[in-house]
Write a protein that holds these residues in place. Structure first.
Motif, PDB file in Angstrom:
ATOM      1  N   TYR A 195     -45.933 -44.304  24.661  1.00  0.00           N
ATOM      2  CA  TYR A 195     -46.969 -43.647  23.868  1.00  0.00           C
ATOM      3  C   TYR A 195     -46.822 -42.129  23.942  1.00  0.00           C
ATOM      4  O   TYR A 195     -46.893 -41.432  22.925  1.00  0.00           O
ATOM      5  CB  TYR A 195     -48.346 -44.080  24.354  1.00  0.00           C
ATOM      6  CG  TYR A 195     -49.489 -43.392  23.659  1.00  0.00           C
ATOM      7  CD1 TYR A 195     -49.907 -43.809  22.401  1.00  0.00           C
ATOM      8  CD2 TYR A 195     -50.156 -42.332  24.263  1.00  0.00           C
ATOM      9  CE1 TYR A 195     -50.955 -43.173  21.763  1.00  0.00           C
ATOM     10  CE2 TYR A 195     -51.199 -41.699  23.627  1.00  0.00           C
ATOM     11  CZ  TYR A 195     -51.600 -42.115  22.382  1.00  0.00           C
ATOM     12  OH  TYR A 195     -52.629 -41.492  21.756  1.00  0.00           O
ATOM     13  N   LEU A 196     -46.603 -41.604  25.142  1.00  0.00           N
ATOM     14  CA  LEU A 196     -46.472 -40.157  25.304  1.00  0.00           C
ATOM     15  C   LEU A 196     -45.213 -39.625  24.636  1.00  0.00           C
ATOM     16  O   LEU A 196     -45.217 -38.525  24.060  1.00  0.00           O
ATOM     17  CB  LEU A 196     -46.501 -39.790  26.786  1.00  0.00           C
ATOM     18  CG  LEU A 196     -47.842 -40.018  27.480  1.00  0.00           C
ATOM     19  CD1 LEU A 196     -47.724 -39.707  28.958  1.00  0.00           C
ATOM     20  CD2 LEU A 196     -48.938 -39.208  26.832  1.00  0.00           C
ATOM     21  N   VAL A 197     -44.123 -40.394  24.674  1.00  0.00           N
ATOM     22  CA  VAL A 197     -42.904 -39.993  23.965  1.00  0.00           C
ATOM     23  C   VAL A 197     -43.166 -39.967  22.461  1.00  0.00           C
ATOM     24  O   VAL A 197     -42.760 -39.029  21.764  1.00  0.00           O
ATOM     25  CB  VAL A 197     -41.733 -40.937  24.312  1.00  0.00           C
ATOM     26  CG1 VAL A 197     -40.572 -40.769  23.357  1.00  0.00           C
ATOM     27  CG2 VAL A 197     -41.281 -40.713  25.740  1.00  0.00           C
ATOM     28  N   GLY A 198     -43.855 -40.976  21.947  1.00  0.00           N
ATOM     29  CA  GLY A 198     -44.203 -40.997  20.526  1.00  0.00           C
ATOM     30  C   GLY A 198     -45.103 -39.837  20.143  1.00  0.00           C
ATOM     31  O   GLY A 198     -44.923 -39.224  19.082  1.00  0.00           O
ATOM     32  N   CYS A 199     -46.075 -39.494  21.006  1.00  0.00           N
ATOM     33  CA  CYS A 199     -46.950 -38.346  20.742  1.00  0.00           C
ATOM     34  C   CYS A 199     -46.156 -37.058  20.669  1.00  0.00           C
ATOM     35  O   CYS A 199     -46.376 -36.220  19.788  1.00  0.00           O
ATOM     36  CB  CYS A 199     -48.010 -38.215  21.837  1.00  0.00           C
ATOM     37  SG  CYS A 199     -49.363 -39.373  21.729  1.00  0.00           S
ATOM     38  N   THR A 200     -45.234 -36.895  21.592  1.00  0.00           N
ATOM     39  CA  THR A 200     -44.424 -35.679  21.619  1.00  0.00           C
ATOM     40  C   THR A 200     -43.567 -35.559  20.367  1.00  0.00           C
ATOM     41  O   THR A 200     -43.500 -34.488  19.738  1.00  0.00           O
ATOM     42  CB  THR A 200     -43.537 -35.671  22.875  1.00  0.00           C
ATOM     43  OG1 THR A 200     -44.364 -35.797  24.027  1.00  0.00           O
ATOM     44  CG2 THR A 200     -42.721 -34.418  22.965  1.00  0.00           C
ATOM     45  N   ILE A 201     -42.919 -36.636  19.987  1.00  0.00           N
ATOM     46  CA  ILE A 201     -42.064 -36.615  18.791  1.00  0.00           C
ATOM     47  C   ILE A 201     -42.900 -36.380  17.535  1.00  0.00           C
ATOM     48  O   ILE A 201     -42.530 -35.587  16.669  1.00  0.00           O
ATOM     49  CB  ILE A 201     -41.259 -37.924  18.684  1.00  0.00           C
ATOM     50  CG1 ILE A 201     -40.249 -38.002  19.825  1.00  0.00           C
ATOM     51  CG2 ILE A 201     -40.564 -38.027  17.335  1.00  0.00           C
ATOM     52  CD1 ILE A 201     -39.576 -39.348  19.949  1.00  0.00           C
TER      53      ILE A 201
END
Length: 100
Positions: free
Chosen positions: A76-82
């Motif tokens: 989820y955090l990787v998706g938020c960052t991207i």
């Protein structure tokens, strides 16, 4: 870990996509963020959960859920960052050049 990724691939992709959408939206929304104290408490909580997962403190089904939850949180955090980065990149490219 490979079992978690292979068996729950759909859920992990869903958490990345949800994070991407939230990251895309979060650049537009200008609401109040979390306070520094709350952010520190949340970081300490996540660090404690990661430490408990790595030390295998929680056995059985609940340990499995803990591992799965942490992997989903990371996705989820990787998706938020991207999503936030792409939204910033798209918005900054569409603005006209500054006239001096």
């Amino acid at each position: 870990m490979p079992y978690l990724v292979s068996f729950h691939m759909g859920w992990l992709i869903g958490s990345v996509l949800l994070g991407f959408c939230m990251g895309w939206i979060s650049v537009v929304q200008r609401g109040n963020g979390t306070s520094k104290v709350t952010a520190r408490w949340l970081a300490a909580l996540v660090a404690g959960l990661v430490a408990a997962s790595l030390a295998h403190v929680v056995p059985g089904r609940f340990g499995y859920w803990l591992d799965l939850g942490l992997v989903m949180l990371a996705c989820y955090l990787v998706g938020c960052t991207i999503g936030a980065w792409l939204r910033y990149w798209v918005v900054s490219r569409s603005q006209p050049a500054a006239v001096l």
